[in-house]
Design a protein around this motif. Structure first.
Motif, short mmCIF file in Angstrom:
data_model
loop_
_atom_site.label_atom_id
_atom_site.label_comp_id
_atom_site.label_asym_id
_atom_site.label_seq_id
_atom_site.Cartn_x
_atom_site.Cartn_y
_atom_site.Cartn_z
N ASP A 10 17.58 123.52 87.64
CA ASP A 10 16.93 124.45 86.69
C ASP A 10 15.56 123.93 86.29
O ASP A 10 14.60 124.69 86.22
CB ASP A 10 17.78 124.62 85.43
N ARG A 13 13.09 124.29 89.00
CA ARG A 13 12.64 125.69 89.13
C ARG A 13 11.62 126.01 88.04
O ARG A 13 10.59 126.59 88.31
CB ARG A 13 13.82 126.64 89.02
N TYR A 17 7.94 127.40 88.57
CA TYR A 17 7.40 128.66 88.05
C TYR A 17 6.13 128.40 87.25
O TYR A 17 5.17 129.15 87.34
CB TYR A 17 8.41 129.37 87.13
N GLU A 30 13.56 136.25 90.24
CA GLU A 30 13.87 136.28 88.81
C GLU A 30 13.84 137.71 88.25
O GLU A 30 14.31 137.96 87.16
CB GLU A 30 12.88 135.42 88.03
#
Ligand code: GTQ
Length: 348
Positions: A10, A13, A17, A30
């Motif tokens: 997580d 990620r 992003y 997403e």
């Protein structure tokens, strides 16, 4: 509970992003389900405006500003979920325009198409392309894209009409242009009723070719529409979802009277309850006669003469008339049909 490995994933990620943002990029995965939803989930609401609540504010606006100073003295009907956006649905604008006796709303033109649906009063006029038409309650009047138009009121009563325009749609395309006329009132070059005689009697001038996609008729008088519905009802053949519903057409093409906005008039006889119906065109209704109620999605609205309500895309609609009721409505259905995306569902 997340495992340590998931947490690391997580975080990686999130970090990823964060680094995409400055490059003006974003991860599709997403938002894929929102972007390509299994079915429409309109981000706007069903809503109703009771005319008796709105009218005092309209009249108050008449004491605050003249039609000339305002150019168009209109109270916009905004969807409660789109405040500040001047939109009743994501593609359509609606407003109530007031013209007091003796006033003129000066001539201008714009690429947005406008419809006027006359809610209260008789005897004001609008001028389009050199012809004036007197407007009466229930008339459907068109101002085609890029035509000069001014409005005036030589009658003794205030006049109020519902404006329906494709403002949000034109905004989306960034295709809006507008100009003010040199004079407040355009020159009248044709006698009143000329367009209706030429194009609205089931005949067309023999060598005439349309220059635009908008109907050459610019006032569809209520008296005729009402008579058509009254004659048709004798057959007692009702559409379970619509009662008796007619669409306004461009007589030159059989297509909608306006290229971007579909307009309709329907009769629901006393005690008629429609079967559930949904369609992808969010629709604005204006009550011309009678009273009743409509369930839109999980909400219920009780309406009477002159009230206005909006039903969002794909929310189920059930109308029930307490007395003979006549509803005018408009939506963006013609555009959706041209794009082959319009859908409807009848029944549950
Ligand atoms: O009458 O030309 O409600 O230009 C909004 C914009 C009415 C009009 C509106 C307009 C008009």
């Amino acid at each position: 509970m997340q495992t340590a490995a998931q947490k690391t994933g997580d975080n990686r990620r999130k970090d990823f992003y964060g680094r995409l943002g400055p490059l003006n990029m974003a991860p599709l995965w997403e938002s894929l389900h929102q972007l390509v939803p299994p079915q429409p989930n309109a981000p706007y609401e069903a809503a109703l405006w009771h005319y008796k609540d709105v009218r005092p504010y309209l009249m108050e606006s008449g004491s605050l500003i003249t039609a000339k100073e305002a150019v168009r003295r209109v109270l916009i009907l905004e969807n409660p979920a789109m405040q500040g956006k001047a939109a009743i649905t994501p593609t359509l604008y609606a407003g109530l325009q007031l013209i007091l006796p003796g006033e003129v709303a000066p001539s201008h033109r714009h690429t947005q198409s406008a419809l006027r649906f006359i809610v209260e009063g008789n005897g004001a006029y609008t001028a389009v392309d050199g012809e004036r038409t007197t407007m009466r309650e229930g008339d459907f009047v068109i101002t085609p894209s890029w035509t000069w138009h001014d409005h005036g009121n030589d009658s003794a009563e205030p006049m109020v009409w519902l404006d329906g325009l494709d403002i949000p749609l034109i905004q989306m395309f960034n295709a809006g242009f507008a100009e003010n006329g040199a004079e407040d009132e355009q020159e009248v070059t044709r006698q009143e009723g000329d367009a209706l005689a030429r194009y609205g009697a089931g005949l067309l001038p023999v060598d005439w070719k349309p220059k635009t996609r908008t109907s050459p008729i610019f006032n569809y008088p209520y008296a005729r529409t009402r008579e058509a519905l009254e004659t048709m009802r004798r057959e007692q053949k009702w559409d379970p979802c619509h009662g008796l519903k007619l669409r306004y057409v461009n007589p030159a093409t059989g297509e909608s009277a306006m290229p971007t906005i579909g307009t309709y008039m329907q009769l629901l006889p006393k005690s008629f309850k429609t079967e559930p119906y949904r369609s992808t065109d969010g629709t604005v209704f204006s009550v011309v006669e009678g009273s009743g109620k409509s369930r839109i999605g999980d909400r219920e609205f009780i309406w009477g003469k002159r009230d206005i309500f909006v039903a969002p895309s794909w929310q189920e609609i059930v109308h029930e008339a307490d007395s003979d009721a006549v509803l005018f409505s408009f939506s963006d259905r013609p555009i959706q049909e041209k794009l082959d995306i319009w859908r409807e569902k009848r029944g549950k």
